[in-house]
Write an enzyme that holds these catalytic residues in place. Structure first.
Site, PDB file in Angstrom:
ATOM      1  N   HIS A  39       0.861  -1.183   0.000  1.00  0.00           N
ATOM      2  CA  HIS A  39       0.000   0.000   0.000  1.00  0.00           C
ATOM      3  C   HIS A  39       0.896   1.231   0.000  1.00  0.00           C
ATOM      4  O   HIS A  39       1.571   1.509   0.985  1.00  0.00           O
ATOM      5  CB  HIS A  39      -0.916   0.011   1.221  1.00  0.00           C
ATOM      6  CG  HIS A  39      -1.724   1.276   1.323  1.00  0.00           C
ATOM      7  ND1 HIS A  39      -2.580   1.688   0.329  1.00  0.00           N
ATOM      8  CD2 HIS A  39      -1.792   2.231   2.284  1.00  0.00           C
ATOM      9  CE1 HIS A  39      -3.142   2.833   0.668  1.00  0.00           C
ATOM     10  NE2 HIS A  39      -2.672   3.188   1.851  1.00  0.00           N
ATOM     11  N   ASP A  45       1.032   5.094  -0.244  1.00  0.00           N
ATOM     12  CA  ASP A  45       0.341   6.386  -0.185  1.00  0.00           C
ATOM     13  C   ASP A  45       0.986   7.380  -1.142  1.00  0.00           C
ATOM     14  O   ASP A  45       2.206   7.581  -1.120  1.00  0.00           O
ATOM     15  CB  ASP A  45       0.405   6.950   1.233  1.00  0.00           C
ATOM     16  CG  ASP A  45      -0.429   6.151   2.210  1.00  0.00           C
ATOM     17  OD1 ASP A  45      -1.635   6.033   1.988  1.00  0.00           O
ATOM     18  OD2 ASP A  45       0.143   5.632   3.194  1.00  0.00           O
ATOM     19  N   ASP A  95      -7.572   1.563   2.483  1.00  0.00           N
ATOM     20  CA  ASP A  95      -7.158   2.482   3.542  1.00  0.00           C
ATOM     21  C   ASP A  95      -8.086   3.663   3.794  1.00  0.00           C
ATOM     22  O   ASP A  95      -8.035   4.240   4.869  1.00  0.00           O
ATOM     23  CB  ASP A  95      -5.742   2.997   3.244  1.00  0.00           C
ATOM     24  CG  ASP A  95      -5.073   3.610   4.472  1.00  0.00           C
ATOM     25  OD1 ASP A  95      -5.463   3.237   5.606  1.00  0.00           O
ATOM     26  OD2 ASP A  95      -4.175   4.441   4.315  1.00  0.00           O
ATOM     27  N   HIS A 130      -6.273   9.702  -0.457  1.00  0.00           N
ATOM     28  CA  HIS A 130      -6.967   9.690   0.833  1.00  0.00           C
ATOM     29  C   HIS A 130      -6.143  10.289   1.969  1.00  0.00           C
ATOM     30  O   HIS A 130      -6.635  10.327   3.114  1.00  0.00           O
ATOM     31  CB  HIS A 130      -7.417   8.266   1.186  1.00  0.00           C
ATOM     32  CG  HIS A 130      -6.310   7.269   1.269  1.00  0.00           C
ATOM     33  ND1 HIS A 130      -5.922   6.494   0.196  1.00  0.00           N
ATOM     34  CD2 HIS A 130      -5.503   6.913   2.295  1.00  0.00           C
ATOM     35  CE1 HIS A 130      -4.933   5.701   0.559  1.00  0.00           C
ATOM     36  NE2 HIS A 130      -4.654   5.936   1.833  1.00  0.00           N
TER      37      HIS A 130
END
Length: 992
Positions: free
Chosen positions: A59, A61, A183, A433
């Site tokens: 994951h 970001d 997430d 996000h």
């Protein structure tokens, strides 16, 4: 989407089809060998056993604790150890060593960067991995967007840019079949609707309210069909949705990344710490426990986490061993089979199970991970960034339209070389996000803003080139980006100037212009030379304080403009006199202000609003409004140690502290506007503004610097208390589109134990919220995403600003305490709320178009002097305005002679007797300056032809059967839109 190579190969076929009005292009050139990607690439499962699907993933970001650049390159590891380029390097190397291995990748923004830096040989190797399904893309947007604070138009754009790159690069094998939002902090119904219309077969996420998860685990309802629209006929917006068992982390004890502390599998029996039996035994237990809370004999395990797989050998060496040793137990009677898998392979097995699934009709807000830990603060966090992102979305749509209208000269014209690509990518990154959500470190928020500013700089050149070409004037264009605080050097100093107002909407709009000036009398004429009523008023003291030394205008020039659909009008302004000054504001509250549509009354003792009347419908409601703050928890609350922070809103109690019971007043009244300027404290002020021809009341609020000298963090709200009998119910939009009902202390699909009476009743407000009873509806339209609720019957509160002194221990590691070089003592934020009062049956006729006008506001540019002769003072890119129900969502250049067009029905089925009807648009009669030569319909994300889009069908517990699918007819020029329907087309065009 299609590859350029495919376009060339099939040119004769394309030209033949254009002669009959349509065209068809393959999405990619057929490979020499049939690819085995997607569902065909899945490993065999074992029927009758519990099949455990291991999904290796990372994951990544797109900005959070570090900037996008820092994350990609692995810089600033003193903040966080993470380097995305090394992850991709390492994963590809390890996939090549074992054909059984699988990996999924999500964030196209990072993959695009990495791909550009690879050799041709490496690119060919990666294409082979993708074609064989060993490397699979899921989600595929430029980023994994936030779901609470994003507007649907920006979400569609960022998905389109990511999916187009994958399609152009990898063809059909690059098209994701699964949406993957592991997430984001709560999940919006509109996102599910959008994903369904983009052709996804399923959707997986990791976060939901702890009470909801507990209930779903007990009833084995962690997988469902999400019916994500009340207007679109099923299964158009139906999306199979699954909740992942461990968020997006591996099961406890099975993390084998260099960032983890779990022991590796030690399989040499001669070693003293040989642990294969222990690991296998523990894994079997974990798998069996997980199976108890899911419905089939298939379960999924996410094997990875934040920025993992930088050294992929650690993960894969241990996963290889885990699979081998667990499966060996089958000879001894074990019924557990472990395999490398992907979300799509897992989804395929759920579909093959042929079960009926429960139906979800609401959304997953608000999200709490513990009794006092509601993630509802980020609905408002960083309000200035949220507004900048919203304005930038408007800029981008205008830039896209101008690129189409200007043709080749838009990118390379009188003012140099400009482009829309920089802004597209900056806006796409901003949807992440931890971007527009406001949940990043301060230096990362600054970087997001810098990217948006760079994008707008490039778009300004493009816009100037187009306006020069359309108007025939190459006079330099001036862009004043701080008009909301009365700063514009040209208007402050010039005695003659022209104002160009570009309207990106598909219908004419009126707009109130306020320009900083130093004269006291002006003449304004419209594009036909007719005089326009204008007035000069003094700049408010609050504005002088906010702008500081950035401008020196003492007055503002006010007048109304009107611009044609997808076009501009030009107004000429001439100074008549410099003195005497305009009449001073009247220093007390008026009894009322009104125009022919609205009447607003004030309490003469307090200076506060007291009622609002719609004169057309003879409605009046009691309406009082004031500003308050909640004391943000510092962790010393008796119920919990949880603190308020960037993510979490946690007031110390339900008590609100009023900023002032009275307001100091100044009143300005003239033929253009009536406004009451209210001062509540040195850090809170407001202007209540009613324009002459407006059906809405404008409230321009200014908050900050929020004082913290008392060592209290503050959550600042405005609250409207009314006589409306709302019965604990209010309504909010979902990402700017469909509206959901909210009820105090209630969740539609599970029994809530309410532990936070304020934060637990807050919801995201992306563009509007309202309360209503049988005869009255009060709607508030916001100019950015904010959080709000109806904590008391008949009231609606909206959080405007947050300044906090503590971190909420969710990873950011710093308090939300914003300041800047200009405001070192704390950030000042200014915004607008628009209020309308209507009967509920017709309220949508006002608030839906109004919300679109706020999202896509006109662009105002200036030129020195009056318009020279032989220039075009007015222009529309459309032959005629579109019907009121139709919104022009996208007009964007796709290739030199191709335009991407999205038309949207902007009303829900239940909204309006007048507008909630099917409406038809003729594509050949749409544009004024473009001939449409060919058209083909695409899915919403424009990465698949609509008539080729197929999705998995799912049975639901209600006994409903999916309706038969209908294929789009690309030969139809007459396009019919049903309520809430978006239709996407690729047009071949020629500039006239």
């Amino acid at each position: 989407m299609f590859s350029k190579m495919a376009t060339t190969v099939h040119t004769p076929f394309v030209l033949l089809l254009f002669q009959i009005g349509v065209f068809s292009l393959p999405v990619s050139q057929t490979p020499q060998e049939s690819p085995t990607c997607g569902y065909k690439s899945c490993h065999a499962i074992k029927p009758g056993m519990l099949n455990v699907h291991l999904v290796p993933h990372t994951h990544d970001d797109v900005g959070w604790l570090k900037t996008v650049d820092q994350y990609f390159y692995g810089a600033r590891n003193d903040i966080q150890h993470a380097g995305v380029q090394y992850i991709l390097d390492s994963v590809v190397d390890q996939l090549l060593k074992n054909p059984d291995r699988r990996f999924i990748y999500v964030e196209t923004a990072f993959f695009y960067r990495w791909w550009k830096r690879q050799s041709g040989d490496m690119q060919d190797t990666v294409k082979q991995l993708v074609d064989e399904g060993r490397l699979e893309f899921v989600n595929g947007g430029w980023c994994m967007s936030d779901e609470a604070t994003t507007h649907y138009s920006a979400v569609v754009d960022q998905m389109t840019i990511g999916l187009r790159f994958l399609n152009d690069t990898f063809g059909p094998c690059g098209r994701p079949r699964v949406a993957w939002h592991i997430d984001p902090f709560g999940h919006a119904r509109e996102h599910a609707s959008v994903f369904a219309q983009m052709g996804y077969d399923g959707f997986f996420f990791g976060r939901l309210d702890y009470q909801d998860r507990s209930r779903r685990k007990a009833s084995r309802e962690q997988e469902m069909v999400w019916r994500a629209s009340e207007s679109l006929v099923p299964p158009v917006a139906d999306l199979f949705t699954g909740i992942l068992p461990n968020g997006y982390n591996p099961p406890e004890g099975f993390c084998w990344d260099q960032l983890c502390d779990d022991p590796p599998i030690r399989d040499d029996p001669d070693l003293e710490d040989y642990n294969v039996e222990d690991v296998v035994s523990k894994f079997l237990t974990v798998a069996q426990e997980q199976a108890k809370v899911y419905k089939t004999n298939h379960i999924i395990m996410t094997m990875g986490s934040d920025f993992q797989y930088e050294n992929a050998n650690l993960w894969y060496k241990n996963l290889d061993k885990l699979i081998r040793y667990v499966n060996q137990k089958q000879v001894n009677g074990s019924n557990i089979h472990v395999l490398y898998s992907t979300p799509s392979c897992y989804l395929q097995e759920l579909h093959r199970a042929n079960l009926s699934w429960t139906v979800k009709r609401d959304d997953f807000f608000p999200y709490a991970d513990a009794a006092h830990d509601f993630w509802t603060g980020y609905f408002t966090s960083r309000p200035a960034l949220k507004r900048y992102e919203r304005i930038s979305n408007s800029y981008l749509q205008i830039c896209n339209q101008m690129e189409v209208l200007g043709g080749p000269t838009s990118r390379n014209g009188s003012f140099g070389v400009g482009n829309s690509d920089t802004m597209k990518k900056a806006m796409a990154v901003a949807q992440h996000h931890d971007a527009v959500s406001g949940t990043e470190k301060q230096h990362v928020a600054d970087d997001y803003a810098r990217r948006l500013a760079n994008g707008w700089t490039q778009c300004q050149v493009l816009v100037s080139n187009t306006l020069a070409a359309l108007s025939g004037s190459s006079a330099p264009r001036v862009y004043c980006e701080h008009l909301n605080i009365s700063v514009c050097p040209l208007t402050e100093s010039s005695s003659k100037f022209s104002v160009n107002v570009y309207n990106p909407l598909a219908r004419p709009v009126g707009w109130s212009v306020r320009l900083p000036v130093n004269g006291t009398a002006y003449a304004v004429t419209d594009s036909s030379g007719n005089a326009v009523d204008c007035q000069v008023v003094p700049v408010s003291q609050a504005t002088v304080v906010v702008r500081r030394d950035r401008g020196y205008a003492v007055n503002e020039l006010l007048f109304q403009v009107r611009a044609p659909p997808m076009g501009y009008s030009t107004y000429s302004v001439s100074l008549l006199q410099k003195g005497p000054p305009p009449a001073s504001p009247f220093p007390r509250a008026p009894k009322d202000i009104q125009n022919k549509f609205l009447k607003v009354t004030f309490d003469p003792e307090t200076g506060l609003l007291s009622s609002l009347s719609n004169l057309e419908t003879q409605q009046t409601v009691r309406l009082s409004q004031n500003f308050y703050w909640y004391n943000a928890s510092d962790g010393n609350n008796k119920d919990s140690k949880q603190m308020s922070g960037a993510y979490i809103f946690r007031p110390n109690s339900s008590t609100t502290f009023i900023i002032s019971k009275t307001a100091k007043i100044e009143t300005v009244q003239n033929s253009v506007v009536q406004e009451v300027r209210q001062w509540f404290s040195p850090w809170v002020s407001q202007v209540v503004r009613l324009y002459a021809d407006s059906r809405v009341l404008e409230l321009e609020w200014t908050v900050g610097p929020v004082p913290i000298g008392d060592n209290m963090g503050k959550e600042v709200i405005t609250r409207f208390d009314t006589s409306i009998n709302s019965s604990g119910i209010f309504y909010t939009d979902s990402n700017g589109r469909e509206v959901l009902q909210r009820r105090k202390d209630y969740r539609p699909t599970w029994t809530l134990t309410q532990t936070e009476p304020v934060a637990g009743n807050y919801y995201p407000i992306n563009s509007r919220a309202y309360i209503k009873d049988e005869k009255d509806q009060l709607t508030v339209v916001t100019d950015r995403s904010q959080g709000g609720g109806s904590i008391q019957d008949g009231s609606l509160e909206i959080m405007l600003h947050r300044r906090l002194l503590h971190d909420d221990v969710r990873g950011v590691g710093e308090p939300l305490n914003e300041a800047s070089d200009l405001y070192p003592e704390g950030l000042v934020v200014r915004g607008r709320l628009l209020l309308s009062l209507n009967p509920p049956a017709v309220a949508a006729n006002t608030h839906r178009p109004l919300a679109q006008e706020v999202v896509l506001q006109p662009l105002i540019t200036f030129t020195e002097g009056l318009l020279p002769p032989n220039t075009r003072p007015e222009f529309s890119g459309l032959q005629t305005a579109l019907p009121p129900a139709v919104h022009l969502l996208t007009v964007s250049q796709w290739d030199p002679d191709l335009v991407l067009l999205r038309l949207e029905h902007q009303y829900e089925a239940r909204d309006s007797k007048e507008h909630s009807q099917p409406v038809t648009v003729n594509l050949q009669k749409l544009f004024a300056t473009l001939d449409v030569l060919g058209v083909s319909e695409m899915n919403l994300s424009a990465n698949q032809w609509k008539h080729e889009m197929t999705r998995l069908d799912w049975k639901v517990d209600s006994g409903e059967k999916p309706l038969p699918k209908t294929k789009g007819d690309p030969s139809v020029w007459e396009v019919t839109l049903k309520p809430m329907e978006i239709r996407t087309f690729l047009l071949r065009v020629r500039l006239r």
